[in-house]
Structures are given as structure tokens and as C-alpha cells.
Design a protein around this motif. Structure first.
Motif, PDB file in Angstrom:
ATOM      1  N   ASP A  77       2.424   5.542  -4.411  1.00  0.00           N
ATOM      2  CA  ASP A  77       2.420   4.096  -4.216  1.00  0.00           C
ATOM      3  C   ASP A  77       1.173   3.646  -3.471  1.00  0.00           C
ATOM      4  O   ASP A  77       0.532   4.406  -2.770  1.00  0.00           O
ATOM      5  CB  ASP A  77       3.644   3.673  -3.407  1.00  0.00           C
ATOM      6  N   GLY A  78       0.874   2.362  -3.574  1.00  0.00           N
ATOM      7  CA  GLY A  78      -0.226   1.781  -2.830  1.00  0.00           C
ATOM      8  C   GLY A  78      -1.578   2.013  -3.469  1.00  0.00           C
ATOM      9  O   GLY A  78      -1.708   2.712  -4.462  1.00  0.00           O
ATOM     10  N   PRO A  83       1.854   0.965   2.197  1.00  0.00           N
ATOM     11  CA  PRO A  83       1.783   2.255   1.523  1.00  0.00           C
ATOM     12  C   PRO A  83       0.387   2.617   1.023  1.00  0.00           C
ATOM     13  O   PRO A  83       0.221   3.602   0.313  1.00  0.00           O
ATOM     14  CB  PRO A  83       2.732   2.084   0.344  1.00  0.00           C
ATOM     15  N   ASN A  84      -0.634   1.836   1.372  1.00  0.00           N
ATOM     16  CA  ASN A  84      -1.987   2.165   0.952  1.00  0.00           C
ATOM     17  C   ASN A  84      -2.473   3.438   1.639  1.00  0.00           C
ATOM     18  O   ASN A  84      -1.959   3.831   2.685  1.00  0.00           O
ATOM     19  CB  ASN A  84      -2.942   1.009   1.246  1.00  0.00           C
TER      20      ASN A  84
END
Length: 94
Positions: A2-3, A19-20
């Protein structure tokens, strides 16, 4: 995963929040300084050339981290150089 990936190039300092993910590539002889705030799921990363990091860039990054922290956050500071001689990884809790 994710991200998005936040890419930090030489001479840059950037911030990423979960979530980066945050990364820097092509370190060569460069130095990377990272502040990981586990409490806030936030990371700052600075990529500097050679044996020195732009002190204004690094000071700004650390000041941003200090302002964002409430003083009790679980924080780790990483300083890594391409040469193992300069690599160290202290664990700091503030």
C-alpha cells in the motif's frame, strides 16, 4: 504494498507518512540521515553528497521532527554512509 514511494534524491530532504514509504537510491559515497517516528508513523529522510550533509537541510529536517514530536514519541535516528566506516545506527527514544 500500500501507499506511494517517496523518493529522496541527492541534496533533498522529504517526509513520508504511513502507508507511504520513503527511500533514496544511488547512495554511492553519499550519506543518508533518517528520523523514524514510530509513534506517528512518520519518517524524514535526507540524502547528502560525500562525507558531508548540507547542515541547513539537516537542521531543518531535525527541527521539523522536533516540532512534530510530543516529546514522548518512540524515535530512531539512522546515519548511514556507503562506506561501512561511517555507518552507525543508534536507537534513541525521546
Amino acid at each position: 504494498m500500500d501507499g506511494e514511494l517517496v523518493d529522496v534524491e541527492q541534496g533533498q530532504s522529504r517526509i513520508a507518512e504511513a502507508p507511504n514509504r520513503i527511500a533514496s537510491f544511488g547512495m554511492g559515497p553519499c550519506i543518508a540521515v533518517a528520523v523514524l517516528n514510530y509513534t506517528q508513523s512518520r519518517a524524514w529522510l535526507c540524502h547528502g553528497p560525500g562525507r558531508s550533509v548540507n547542515s541547513e537541510l539537516l537542521d531543518g529536517m531535525l527541527a521539523d521532527d522536533r516540532r512534530a514530536s510530543d516529546g514522548h514519541d518512540d524515535i530512531t535516528l539512522w546515519l548511514v554512509g556507503a562506506c561501512k566506516t561511517f555507518a552507525w545506527r543508534p536507537r534513541l527514544s525521546i
